[in-house]
Motif scaffolding. Structure first.
Motif, PDB file in Angstrom:
ATOM      1  N   ARG A 217      39.466  43.594  47.040  1.00 64.48           N
ATOM      2  CA  ARG A 217      40.223  43.731  48.271  1.00 64.48           C
ATOM      3  C   ARG A 217      41.702  43.438  48.053  1.00 64.48           C
ATOM      4  N   ALA A 218      42.498  43.926  48.972  1.00 67.84           N
ATOM      5  CA  ALA A 218      43.935  43.663  48.918  1.00 67.84           C
ATOM      6  C   ALA A 218      44.188  42.211  49.302  1.00 67.84           C
ATOM      7  N   ILE A 219      45.272  41.649  48.755  1.00 72.05           N
ATOM      8  CA  ILE A 219      45.671  40.279  49.065  1.00 72.05           C
ATOM      9  C   ILE A 219      47.126  40.298  49.517  1.00 72.05           C
ATOM     10  N   THR A 220      47.414  39.722  50.664  1.00 74.41           N
ATOM     11  CA  THR A 220      48.773  39.708  51.183  1.00 74.41           C
ATOM     12  C   THR A 220      49.630  38.710  50.404  1.00 74.41           C
ATOM     13  N   VAL A 221      50.944  38.755  50.627  1.00 76.34           N
ATOM     14  CA  VAL A 221      51.857  37.844  49.931  1.00 76.34           C
ATOM     15  C   VAL A 221      51.597  36.391  50.319  1.00 76.34           C
ATOM     16  N   THR A 222      50.965  36.190  51.469  1.00 83.80           N
ATOM     17  CA  THR A 222      50.643  34.832  51.909  1.00 83.80           C
ATOM     18  C   THR A 222      49.278  34.380  51.402  1.00 83.80           C
ATOM     19  N   GLY A 223      48.607  35.248  50.643  1.00 86.89           N
ATOM     20  CA  GLY A 223      47.314  34.882  50.072  1.00 86.89           C
ATOM     21  C   GLY A 223      46.123  35.196  50.949  1.00 86.89           C
ATOM     22  N   LYS A 224      46.332  35.978  52.000  1.00 83.86           N
ATOM     23  CA  LYS A 224      45.239  36.342  52.884  1.00 83.86           C
ATOM     24  C   LYS A 224      44.513  37.568  52.345  1.00 83.86           C
ATOM     25  N   ILE A 225      43.181  37.515  52.317  1.00 84.55           N
ATOM     26  CA  ILE A 225      42.370  38.627  51.815  1.00 84.55           C
ATOM     27  C   ILE A 225      42.145  39.645  52.922  1.00 84.55           C
ATOM     28  N   ARG A 226      42.423  40.896  52.620  1.00 84.99           N
ATOM     29  CA  ARG A 226      42.223  41.966  53.592  1.00 84.99           C
ATOM     30  C   ARG A 226      40.865  42.625  53.385  1.00 84.99           C
ATOM     31  N   GLY A 227      40.538  43.574  54.231  1.00 83.26           N
ATOM     32  CA  GLY A 227      39.200  44.154  54.230  1.00 83.26           C
ATOM     33  C   GLY A 227      38.878  45.107  53.108  1.00 83.26           C
ATOM     34  N   SER A 228      39.881  45.743  52.507  1.00 85.84           N
ATOM     35  CA  SER A 228      39.598  46.709  51.456  1.00 85.84           C
ATOM     36  C   SER A 228      40.825  46.857  50.563  1.00 85.84           C
ATOM     37  N   LEU A 229      40.630  47.510  49.424  1.00 84.59           N
ATOM     38  CA  LEU A 229      41.724  47.777  48.489  1.00 84.59           C
ATOM     39  C   LEU A 229      41.831  49.280  48.308  1.00 84.59           C
ATOM     40  N   ASN A 230      42.996  49.830  48.620  1.00 82.40           N
ATOM     41  CA  ASN A 230      43.208  51.267  48.456  1.00 82.40           C
ATOM     42  C   ASN A 230      43.206  51.619  46.975  1.00 82.40           C
ATOM     43  N   SER A 231      42.526  52.686  46.616  1.00 81.15           N
ATOM     44  CA  SER A 231      42.402  53.059  45.205  1.00 81.15           C
ATOM     45  C   SER A 231      43.754  53.326  44.546  1.00 81.15           C
ATOM     46  N   SER A 232      44.747  53.712  45.335  1.00 83.14           N
ATOM     47  CA  SER A 232      46.072  54.008  44.783  1.00 83.14           C
ATOM     48  C   SER A 232      46.752  52.771  44.218  1.00 83.14           C
ATOM     49  N   TYR A 233      46.270  51.570  44.583  1.00 76.57           N
ATOM     50  CA  TYR A 233      46.883  50.332  44.106  1.00 76.57           C
ATOM     51  C   TYR A 233      46.377  49.916  42.724  1.00 76.57           C
ATOM     52  N   ILE A 234      45.288  50.501  42.253  1.00 72.57           N
ATOM     53  CA  ILE A 234      44.718  50.086  40.967  1.00 72.57           C
ATOM     54  C   ILE A 234      45.718  50.277  39.830  1.00 72.57           C
ATOM     55  N   GLY A 235      46.343  51.430  39.764  1.00 77.53           N
ATOM     56  CA  GLY A 235      47.331  51.690  38.721  1.00 77.53           C
ATOM     57  C   GLY A 235      48.505  50.730  38.799  1.00 77.53           C
ATOM     58  N   ARG A 236      48.942  50.412  40.019  1.00 72.76           N
ATOM     59  CA  ARG A 236      50.067  49.486  40.197  1.00 72.76           C
ATOM     60  C   ARG A 236      49.696  48.086  39.707  1.00 72.76           C
ATOM     61  N   ILE A 237      48.466  47.693  39.977  1.00 79.61           N
ATOM     62  CA  ILE A 237      47.988  46.379  39.529  1.00 79.61           C
ATOM     63  C   ILE A 237      48.005  46.310  38.006  1.00 79.61           C
ATOM     64  N   TYR A 238      47.514  47.365  37.360  1.00 77.91           N
ATOM     65  CA  TYR A 238      47.513  47.401  35.898  1.00 77.91           C
ATOM     66  C   TYR A 238      48.932  47.299  35.336  1.00 77.91           C
ATOM     67  N   LYS A 239      49.863  48.052  35.921  1.00 77.08           N
ATOM     68  CA  LYS A 239      51.245  48.041  35.443  1.00 77.08           C
ATOM     69  C   LYS A 239      51.876  46.652  35.573  1.00 77.08           C
ATOM     70  N   LYS A 240      51.628  45.984  36.690  1.00 72.48           N
ATOM     71  CA  LYS A 240      52.198  44.654  36.907  1.00 72.48           C
ATOM     72  C   LYS A 240      51.653  43.648  35.894  1.00 72.48           C
ATOM     73  N   ILE A 241      50.350  43.710  35.645  1.00 73.61           N
ATOM     74  CA  ILE A 241      49.750  42.787  34.682  1.00 73.61           C
ATOM     75  C   ILE A 241      50.258  43.090  33.272  1.00 73.61           C
ATOM     76  N   ALA A 242      50.382  44.378  32.939  1.00 71.93           N
ATOM     77  CA  ALA A 242      50.879  44.771  31.621  1.00 71.93           C
ATOM     78  C   ALA A 242      52.301  44.256  31.416  1.00 71.93           C
ATOM     79  N   ALA A 243      53.117  44.304  32.463  1.00 76.85           N
ATOM     80  CA  ALA A 243      54.489  43.792  32.380  1.00 76.85           C
ATOM     81  C   ALA A 243      54.485  42.285  32.116  1.00 76.85           C
TER      82      ALA A 243
END
Length: 299
Positions: A217-243
């Motif tokens: 699921r998506a997590i807000t900047v305040t640490g709140k867990i949202r109901g779902s994670l949009n598939s388009s964010y997966i690539g962005r997550i990978y890029k941020k971790i790789a950085a």
């Protein structure tokens, strides 16, 4: 008269999208809709009817797209035009010889090569996992990385997984993939995870308190867990971790949501896995697709 005709095309598009909802993958429906909307706009600007379209209109549309799009994008656009006609029992203009000639011309000019995502292999995976922290987001990102790599999940498959799909047998965790691109009828397939992936997935579920519904699921900047994670964010997550892992800038640039799938396939091939095993693990139906994934491996 032209405006009325294309207004009707827009209405038919909306009705067609509603008609095929649930029968096609959401990503396929989105592609049909967005591409045909672009075609309708082109027809409006060029005094042409969009539905049914004339072969010469489609041929000129292809020629126009060739000036600024890749061949893979044009192929999808033409497939969308064909689908809208076929789904409404209209003659498919893309089968006309003039359209096929224009497609051949386009391929000769632009080529058929589709850029492959950079593979997140085991070495890079370990560095990326090590770069995550013990925040809630860190637990989630580690679980996403390890589950995606072990399961070879596509991004849509990854975000579709539910807690109810977590199966425990003899203290071992496996996942039930209910539906995938090559399993449209939902026969399902068990996904087996390594010890590290099982441990990390359990830690994420424990820390997040998620007991039902979507696993990731998506997590807000305040640490709140949202109901779902949009598939388009997966690539962005990978890029941020790789950085964070200090990966090379060119590597980060070429990482996408497919990178864990590509890297896992490459590692399997290097380990000596047969084509049959690769296709089974990655749930591929065509060998040429697998070959594109593993062609970058430097043996």
């Amino acid at each position: 008269m032209l405006i009325n005709i294309n207004h009707t095309a827009k209405e038919i598009l909306i009705k067609t999208v509603e008609k095929i909802e649930g029968a096609y993958a959401p990503s396929t429906i989105r592609a049909y809709k967005s591409n045909f909307e672009v075609f309708i706009k082109y027809c409006d600007e060029n005094n042409a009817t969009a539905l049914p379209a004339k072969p010469e209109t489609v041929a000129m549309f292809i020629k126009t797209l060739s000036s600024h799009l890749k061949s893979s994008s044009i192929k999808i656009a033409v497939a969308s035009i064909a689908a809208l006609h076929n789904l409404n029992s209209l003659k498919d203009p893309t089968q006309h010889p003039d359209v096929k000639i224009e497609m051949r011309r386009m391929y000769r000019i632009l080529g058929r090569y589709a850029k492959q995502a950079y593979g997140i292999n085991k070495d890079l995976l370990d560095k990326m996992v090590a770069a995550t922290d013990d925040s809630l987001r860190g637990f989630r990102d580690r679980a996403i990385l390890l589950v995606a790599y072990d399961s070879l999940c596509r991004r849509s498959e990854l975000v579709s997984l539910n807690v109810e799909d977590v199966l425990i047998e003899n203290d071992a965790i496996k996942l039930k993939l209910r539906r995938s691109k090559t399993d449209p009828h939902g026969l399902g397939k068990n996904l087996y995870l390594s010890h590290d992936a099982q441990k990390t997935l359990k830690e994420w579920l424990d820390k997040s308190g998620i007991s039902s519904g979507k696993i990731f699921r998506a997590i807000t900047v305040t640490g709140k867990i949202r109901g779902s994670l949009n598939s388009s964010y997966i690539g962005r997550i990978y890029k941020k971790i790789a950085a964070k892992s200090n990966a090379d800038s060119n590597v980060i640039k070429n990482i996408s949501s497919h990178s864990t799938r590509v890297g896992a396939a490459q590692d399997l091939m290097i380990s000596g896995a047969s084509m049959a095993i690769l296709m089974n693990r990655g749930r591929w139906s065509k060998t040429d697709t697998v070959m594109r994934y593993i062609e970058a491996v430097n043996l």
